[in-house]
Motif scaffolding. Structure first.
Motif, PDB file in Angstrom:
ATOM      1  N   SER A 146       0.847  -1.187   0.000  1.00 61.93           N
ATOM      2  CA  SER A 146       0.000   0.000   0.000  1.00 61.93           C
ATOM      3  C   SER A 146       0.884   1.238   0.000  1.00 61.93           C
ATOM      4  CB  SER A 146      -0.902   0.020   1.235  1.00 61.93           C
ATOM      5  OG  SER A 146      -1.624   1.243   1.329  1.00 61.93           O
ATOM      6  N   ALA A 147       0.656   2.116  -0.979  1.00 63.89           N
ATOM      7  CA  ALA A 147       1.407   3.370  -1.056  1.00 63.89           C
ATOM      8  C   ALA A 147       0.431   4.535  -1.104  1.00 63.89           C
ATOM      9  CB  ALA A 147       2.315   3.387  -2.283  1.00 63.89           C
ATOM     10  N   THR A 148       0.562   5.412  -0.133  1.00 66.12           N
ATOM     11  CA  THR A 148      -0.226   6.646  -0.091  1.00 66.12           C
ATOM     12  C   THR A 148       0.754   7.785  -0.260  1.00 66.12           C
ATOM     13  OG1 THR A 148      -1.776   5.615   1.457  1.00 66.12           O
ATOM     14  CG2 THR A 148      -1.849   8.019   1.265  1.00 66.12           C
ATOM     15  N   LEU A 149       0.733   8.411  -1.435  1.00 63.09           N
ATOM     16  CA  LEU A 149       1.744   9.399  -1.796  1.00 63.09           C
ATOM     17  C   LEU A 149       1.120  10.783  -1.741  1.00 63.09           C
ATOM     18  CD1 LEU A 149       3.230   7.389  -4.811  1.00 63.09           C
ATOM     19  CD2 LEU A 149       3.723   7.156  -2.373  1.00 63.09           C
ATOM     20  N   HIS A 150       1.108  11.336  -0.530  1.00 63.02           N
ATOM     21  CA  HIS A 150       0.534  12.661  -0.331  1.00 63.02           C
ATOM     22  C   HIS A 150       1.439  13.725  -0.965  1.00 63.02           C
ATOM     23  CE1 HIS A 150      -2.429  11.290   2.627  1.00 63.02           C
ATOM     24  NE2 HIS A 150      -1.474  10.592   3.208  1.00 63.02           N
ATOM     25  N   LEU A 151       0.834  14.672  -1.643  1.00 58.30           N
ATOM     26  CA  LEU A 151       1.582  15.824  -2.150  1.00 58.30           C
ATOM     27  C   LEU A 151       0.980  17.078  -1.542  1.00 58.30           C
ATOM     28  CD1 LEU A 151       1.978  14.924  -5.943  1.00 58.30           C
ATOM     29  CD2 LEU A 151       3.720  14.805  -4.156  1.00 58.30           C
ATOM     30  N   PRO A 152       1.818  17.990  -1.030  1.00 62.21           N
ATOM     31  CA  PRO A 152       3.283  17.947  -1.072  1.00 62.21           C
ATOM     32  C   PRO A 152       3.897  17.359   0.200  1.00 62.21           C
ATOM     33  CG  PRO A 152       2.575  20.104  -0.359  1.00 62.21           C
ATOM     34  CD  PRO A 152       1.319  19.287  -0.543  1.00 62.21           C
ATOM     35  N   THR A 153       3.131  16.622   0.978  1.00 62.23           N
ATOM     36  CA  THR A 153       3.661  16.150   2.264  1.00 62.23           C
ATOM     37  C   THR A 153       4.164  14.713   2.162  1.00 62.23           C
ATOM     38  OG1 THR A 153       1.411  15.548   2.952  1.00 62.23           O
ATOM     39  CG2 THR A 153       2.194  17.737   3.569  1.00 62.23           C
ATOM     40  N   PHE A 154       4.103  13.982   3.264  1.00 63.38           N
ATOM     41  CA  PHE A 154       4.838  12.725   3.391  1.00 63.38           C
ATOM     42  C   PHE A 154       4.278  11.588   2.553  1.00 63.38           C
ATOM     43  CE2 PHE A 154       1.335  12.293   6.319  1.00 63.38           C
ATOM     44  CZ  PHE A 154       1.028  10.956   6.285  1.00 63.38           C
ATOM     45  N   TYR A 155       5.170  10.630   2.253  1.00 60.74           N
ATOM     46  CA  TYR A 155       4.789   9.375   1.615  1.00 60.74           C
ATOM     47  C   TYR A 155       4.653   8.299   2.686  1.00 60.74           C
ATOM     48  CZ  TYR A 155       5.931  11.008  -3.153  1.00 60.74           C
ATOM     49  OH  TYR A 155       5.960  11.668  -4.353  1.00 60.74           O
ATOM     50  N   ASP A 156       3.732   7.387   2.478  1.00 59.10           N
ATOM     51  CA  ASP A 156       3.525   6.276   3.410  1.00 59.10           C
ATOM     52  C   ASP A 156       3.411   5.000   2.582  1.00 59.10           C
ATOM     53  OD1 ASP A 156       2.955   4.683   5.583  1.00 59.10           O
ATOM     54  OD2 ASP A 156       0.857   5.283   5.705  1.00 59.10           O
ATOM     55  N   THR A 157       4.478   4.212   2.556  1.00 58.13           N
ATOM     56  CA  THR A 157       4.540   3.017   1.727  1.00 58.13           C
ATOM     57  C   THR A 157       4.854   1.822   2.604  1.00 58.13           C
ATOM     58  OG1 THR A 157       5.387   4.367  -0.100  1.00 58.13           O
ATOM     59  CG2 THR A 157       5.590   1.976  -0.321  1.00 58.13           C
ATOM     60  N   LYS A 158       4.044   0.777   2.487  1.00 60.17           N
ATOM     61  CA  LYS A 158       4.206  -0.380   3.371  1.00 60.17           C
ATOM     62  C   LYS A 158       4.045  -1.688   2.612  1.00 60.17           C
ATOM     63  CE  LYS A 158       2.387   1.548   7.738  1.00 60.17           C
ATOM     64  NZ  LYS A 158       1.805   2.828   7.361  1.00 60.17           N
ATOM     65  N   ILE A 159       4.842  -2.690   3.032  1.00 60.14           N
ATOM     66  CA  ILE A 159       4.566  -4.088   2.710  1.00 60.14           C
ATOM     67  C   ILE A 159       3.839  -4.651   3.919  1.00 60.14           C
ATOM     68  CG2 ILE A 159       5.581  -6.363   2.322  1.00 60.14           C
ATOM     69  CD1 ILE A 159       7.948  -4.930   1.010  1.00 60.14           C
ATOM     70  N   THR A 160       2.735  -5.328   3.682  1.00 64.69           N
ATOM     71  CA  THR A 160       1.919  -5.772   4.803  1.00 64.69           C
ATOM     72  C   THR A 160       1.189  -7.062   4.440  1.00 64.69           C
ATOM     73  OG1 THR A 160       0.235  -5.025   6.391  1.00 64.69           O
ATOM     74  CG2 THR A 160      -0.076  -4.394   4.081  1.00 64.69           C
ATOM     75  N   LYS A 161       0.408  -7.540   5.337  1.00 64.10           N
ATOM     76  CA  LYS A 161      -0.526  -8.647   5.077  1.00 64.10           C
ATOM     77  C   LYS A 161      -1.781  -8.320   5.867  1.00 64.10           C
ATOM     78  CE  LYS A 161      -1.094 -13.673   5.171  1.00 64.10           C
ATOM     79  NZ  LYS A 161      -0.491 -14.976   5.577  1.00 64.10           N
ATOM     80  N   TYR A 162      -2.703  -7.660   5.189  1.00 61.56           N
ATOM     81  CA  TYR A 162      -3.898  -7.151   5.854  1.00 61.56           C
ATOM     82  C   TYR A 162      -5.129  -7.550   5.047  1.00 61.56           C
ATOM     83  CZ  TYR A 162      -7.529  -3.865   7.276  1.00 61.56           C
ATOM     84  OH  TYR A 162      -8.723  -3.302   7.685  1.00 61.56           O
ATOM     85  N   TYR A 163      -6.077  -8.205   5.715  1.00 59.33           N
ATOM     86  CA  TYR A 163      -7.318  -8.579   5.060  1.00 59.33           C
ATOM     87  C   TYR A 163      -8.338  -7.452   5.220  1.00 59.33           C
ATOM     88  CZ  TYR A 163      -5.310 -13.219   4.669  1.00 59.33           C
ATOM     89  OH  TYR A 163      -4.483 -14.276   4.339  1.00 59.33           O
ATOM     90  N   LEU A 164      -8.867  -6.999   4.103  1.00 55.93           N
ATOM     91  CA  LEU A 164      -9.799  -5.880   4.117  1.00 55.93           C
ATOM     92  C   LEU A 164     -11.020  -6.178   4.974  1.00 55.93           C
ATOM     93  CD1 LEU A 164      -9.819  -4.977   0.307  1.00 55.93           C
ATOM     94  CD2 LEU A 164      -8.597  -3.758   2.120  1.00 55.93           C
ATOM     95  N   SER A 165     -11.498  -5.141   5.667  1.00 58.19           N
ATOM     96  CA  SER A 165     -12.773  -5.253   6.371  1.00 58.19           C
ATOM     97  C   SER A 165     -13.887  -5.369   5.324  1.00 58.19           C
ATOM     98  CB  SER A 165     -13.008  -4.016   7.242  1.00 58.19           C
ATOM     99  OG  SER A 165     -13.207  -2.872   6.418  1.00 58.19           O
ATOM    100  N   ASN A 166     -15.071  -5.737   5.748  1.00 58.06           N
ATOM    101  CA  ASN A 166     -16.200  -5.857   4.814  1.00 58.06           C
ATOM    102  C   ASN A 166     -16.466  -4.531   4.111  1.00 58.06           C
ATOM    103  OD1 ASN A 166     -16.551  -8.560   5.454  1.00 58.06           O
ATOM    104  ND2 ASN A 166     -18.083  -8.135   7.037  1.00 58.06           N
ATOM    105  N   PHE A 167     -16.389  -3.441   4.878  1.00 55.50           N
ATOM    106  CA  PHE A 167     -16.601  -2.105   4.308  1.00 55.50           C
ATOM    107  C   PHE A 167     -15.556  -1.805   3.242  1.00 55.50           C
ATOM    108  CE2 PHE A 167     -15.048   2.339   4.643  1.00 55.50           C
ATOM    109  CZ  PHE A 167     -16.137   2.989   4.079  1.00 55.50           C
ATOM    110  N   GLU A 168     -14.290  -2.069   3.560  1.00 52.20           N
ATOM    111  CA  GLU A 168     -13.202  -1.796   2.615  1.00 52.20           C
ATOM    112  C   GLU A 168     -13.299  -2.709   1.396  1.00 52.20           C
ATOM    113  OE1 GLU A 168      -9.808  -0.359   5.870  1.00 52.20           O
ATOM    114  OE2 GLU A 168     -10.045  -2.483   5.361  1.00 52.20           O
TER     115      GLU A 168
END
Length: 231
Positions: A176-198
């Protein structure tokens, strides 16, 4: 535990001319274990600190243009470099980086422990609720890459990327990569099962996504990458 990735180092600058050749042995470009490289990060990653770090390496075309530009299959030729950062110039975010190991990005997916906290970006609202940024993306691009589904999109000034897989009835997030501009980047390798909503949101995104057709690596050896097309 999720693995935080740094991704603003431009490795192609260390082998600029080679990066534009038609076909390149990957070992000519990929940083070597045991070697020290001068690396520089953008202000989006000004949280970098001395010590062990995980840095994303992608083939030159994807580094310069993104995975969603013509060649999402380069995800399969992307690597994670684990090493040690030593500050050289804190103001310029310049470090010496000694590479301790390197492994394919998709191999790291198998190393991540299951997480129960969502890696997805939620934005607080005036009424006290929160809004998932992926929910309000406009055009979404998608590619089937090996056993994975890659999606990219944007919401306001934030670029979003995710790599998913299906396991029975559930969708699992691996990257998951959330690349906010012009602020911080948040990039992760993970193992996450989405909630029903997601999961409902991502099922909708997948159904409306524009498919990226990528046959660029047909006939190219596993030990090779294609050079960049950049304009």
């Amino acid at each position: 535990m999720s693995i935080v990735l740094l991704q603003t180092m431009e490795w192609s600058k260390l082998s600029w001319n080679q990066s534009f050749e038609k076909v390149i042995p990957i070992d000519l470009l990929l940083p070597k274990t045991g070697s020290v490289y001068s690396v520089n990060f953008s202000k989006n990653e000004d949280f970098v600190e001395k010590g062990t770090a995980f840095i994303l390496w992608t083939p030159p075309h994807s580094e310069l243009n993104g995975w969603d530009d013509k060649r999402p299959t380069e995800i399969l030729r992307s690597y994670v470099l684990k090493g040690f950062l030593k500050p050289v110039d804190n103001t310029a975010l310049t470090y010496d980086f000694k590479v301790e190991s390197r492994a394919k990005l998709i191999d790291y997916f198998e190393l991540a422990d299951e997480e129960y906290e969502s890696p997805l970006s939620y934005i607080g609202q005036p009424d006290g609720t929160s809004r998932m940024q992926w929910k309000d993306t406009g055009k979404v691009l998608m590619s089937k890459v090996g056993d994975y589904i890659y999606l990219s999109g944007s919401e306001c000034e934030t670029s979003l990327e995710i790599i998913l897989s299906r396991e029975a009835e559930k969708i699992c997030v691996h990257y998951s990569a959330t690349l906010h501009l012009p602020t911080f980047y948040d990039t992760k390798i993970t193992k996450y099962y989405l909630s029903n909503f997601e999961q409902d949101i991502f099922e909708h995104l997948i159904s409306k996504a524009v498919l990226i057709e990528d046959n660029s690596y047909k006939g190219v050896l596993e030990s090779q990458v294609l050079g960049a097309e950049y304009w």
